[in-house]
Design a protein around this motif. Sequence first.
Motif, short mmCIF file in Angstrom:
data_model
loop_
_atom_site.label_atom_id
_atom_site.label_comp_id
_atom_site.label_asym_id
_atom_site.label_seq_id
_atom_site.Cartn_x
_atom_site.Cartn_y
_atom_site.Cartn_z
N LYS A 268 23.96 4.25 -5.68
CA LYS A 268 23.24 6.52 -5.20
C LYS A 268 21.82 6.78 -6.41
O LYS A 268 22.00 6.41 -7.50
N ASN A 269 21.81 8.25 -5.77
CA ASN A 269 20.88 8.76 -6.65
C ASN A 269 21.73 9.17 -8.10
O ASN A 269 21.99 10.62 -7.71
N ILE A 270 21.66 8.75 -9.04
CA ILE A 270 22.56 9.35 -10.26
C ILE A 270 20.91 9.04 -11.27
O ILE A 270 19.76 8.82 -11.38
N PRO A 271 21.73 10.45 -11.96
CA PRO A 271 20.35 10.44 -13.43
C PRO A 271 20.39 9.44 -13.81
O PRO A 271 21.25 8.36 -14.12
N MET A 272 19.44 8.81 -14.57
CA MET A 272 18.59 7.63 -15.58
C MET A 272 19.01 6.57 -14.22
O MET A 272 19.64 5.37 -15.07
N ARG A 273 19.19 5.87 -13.25
CA ARG A 273 19.63 5.04 -12.72
C ARG A 273 18.81 3.65 -13.21
O ARG A 273 19.30 3.01 -12.71
N GLY A 274 17.60 3.57 -13.41
CA GLY A 274 17.13 3.00 -13.56
C GLY A 274 17.08 2.27 -14.78
O GLY A 274 17.38 1.42 -15.32
N ILE A 275 17.35 3.36 -15.55
CA ILE A 275 17.61 2.65 -17.42
C ILE A 275 18.71 2.06 -17.55
O ILE A 275 19.54 1.33 -17.86
N LEU A 276 20.20 2.66 -16.37
CA LEU A 276 21.10 2.28 -16.64
C LEU A 276 21.32 1.13 -16.07
O LEU A 276 22.19 0.16 -16.82
N ARG A 277 20.36 0.64 -15.12
CA ARG A 277 20.64 -0.90 -14.10
C ARG A 277 20.34 -1.96 -15.76
O ARG A 277 20.63 -3.32 -15.52
N THR A 278 19.40 -1.57 -16.06
CA THR A 278 18.64 -2.21 -16.85
C THR A 278 19.32 -2.98 -17.44
O THR A 278 19.67 -4.01 -18.78
N THR A 279 20.02 -1.36 -18.42
CA THR A 279 21.10 -1.90 -19.35
C THR A 279 22.02 -3.01 -19.20
O THR A 279 22.58 -3.73 -19.78
N TYR A 280 22.80 -2.25 -18.43
CA TYR A 280 23.54 -3.98 -17.90
C TYR A 280 23.23 -4.89 -17.43
O TYR A 280 24.46 -5.56 -17.36
N PHE A 281 21.87 -5.01 -17.06
CA PHE A 281 21.72 -6.63 -16.86
C PHE A 281 21.35 -7.52 -18.12
O PHE A 281 21.01 -8.16 -18.43
N LEU A 282 20.80 -6.56 -19.44
CA LEU A 282 20.09 -6.86 -20.21
C LEU A 282 21.40 -8.16 -20.96
O LEU A 282 21.12 -9.01 -21.47
N PRO A 283 22.83 -8.06 -21.07
CA PRO A 283 23.26 -9.63 -21.11
C PRO A 283 23.65 -10.34 -20.47
O PRO A 283 23.20 -11.66 -20.77
N SER A 284 22.83 -10.16 -19.34
CA SER A 284 22.47 -11.44 -18.71
C SER A 284 20.76 -12.41 -19.12
O SER A 284 20.91 -13.89 -19.52
N ILE A 285 20.38 -11.52 -20.20
CA ILE A 285 19.13 -12.47 -20.64
C ILE A 285 19.47 -12.89 -21.76
O ILE A 285 18.06 -13.39 -22.21
N VAL A 286 20.57 -12.25 -22.95
CA VAL A 286 20.64 -12.39 -24.42
C VAL A 286 21.26 -14.28 -23.72
O VAL A 286 21.64 -14.34 -23.33
#
Length: 302
Positions: A110-128
């Motif tokens: 959905k169109n929520i504030p800081m959507r792109g940053i939140l997507r990146t943040t939640y994806f970070l564990p996958s590359i650790v």
Amino acid sequence: MDTNYTTNTHRNNQSHILDNDTLAAWIFLSPALILLGLFIIFPIIYLFILSFTTGSFTSAGTYWVGLKNYARLILNPDFWQVIGNTFYFTFFTVIPSLIIPLGLAVLLNKNIPMRGILRTTYFLPSIVSLVAAGLGFRWIFQTDGPINSFLNMFGIVPISWLGDTFWAMPVLIILSIWKQLGFNMVVFLAGLQTIPSSRYEAAELDGAKPWQQFWHITLPGLRPTLVFVIVTTIIFTLRSFEQVYVMTGGGPLNSTNLLVFYVYQEAFAQFDFGYAAAAATVLLGITLVLVYLQLRTWTEDS
């Protein structure tokens, strides 16, 4: 006669073209098939054959023992404890690894504030790296670590998270969920993009509530994505090794010993390669059965 000749000639040309296309397909597929055979099919066949032998890769060599390794598995209580640990770990890892990422994907679609940053943040564990993550979680959950320090603020006695037979497995499960969360979320986001927005608009005009839209539009639209995520999550969970190796070493009292780590111990600590191969074959069979049941269930439902 001319018509029959023309028809036969046309069929022969089609057959000739089909043969050429088939030959070209095999030529282009051959490199991948050769690699598949060398690194997947041959090791599986060799593993299966090795499970009927005993000995080591030394001058003494290996010799055929038939089904004795499988009989040892059946009669070994440690093996059954490992099987129980593996199913416990898999069940309580797979379910949250589906529900939490799906909820996050629906929210971040959905169109929520800081959507792109939140997507990146939640994806970070996958590359650790899972080893690095395991060391981090080991520090967080150690006796004098941040978790116990936080609990101490509320008067709760420090818990030996990784040294307790009850709490050690939940810590491994939390790490595994955290590691899988980002990847599954991105896959669900991609699946949500394929659902036409007109369906939701029509549902709103009909007065459907958000949970009704989710149940009757989102979930059916995500069916192929769900199948993929379930299968990949089960495979990821069943082959878990790094978190056990780094954090608990299978302890305490064998309470976190999973099947992959058990195979590693028997093969490279005890040098009982035949017995380890039998356990690995059982793991392969469990994985294939679970994946087959998932695919069959979702295919029949569709």
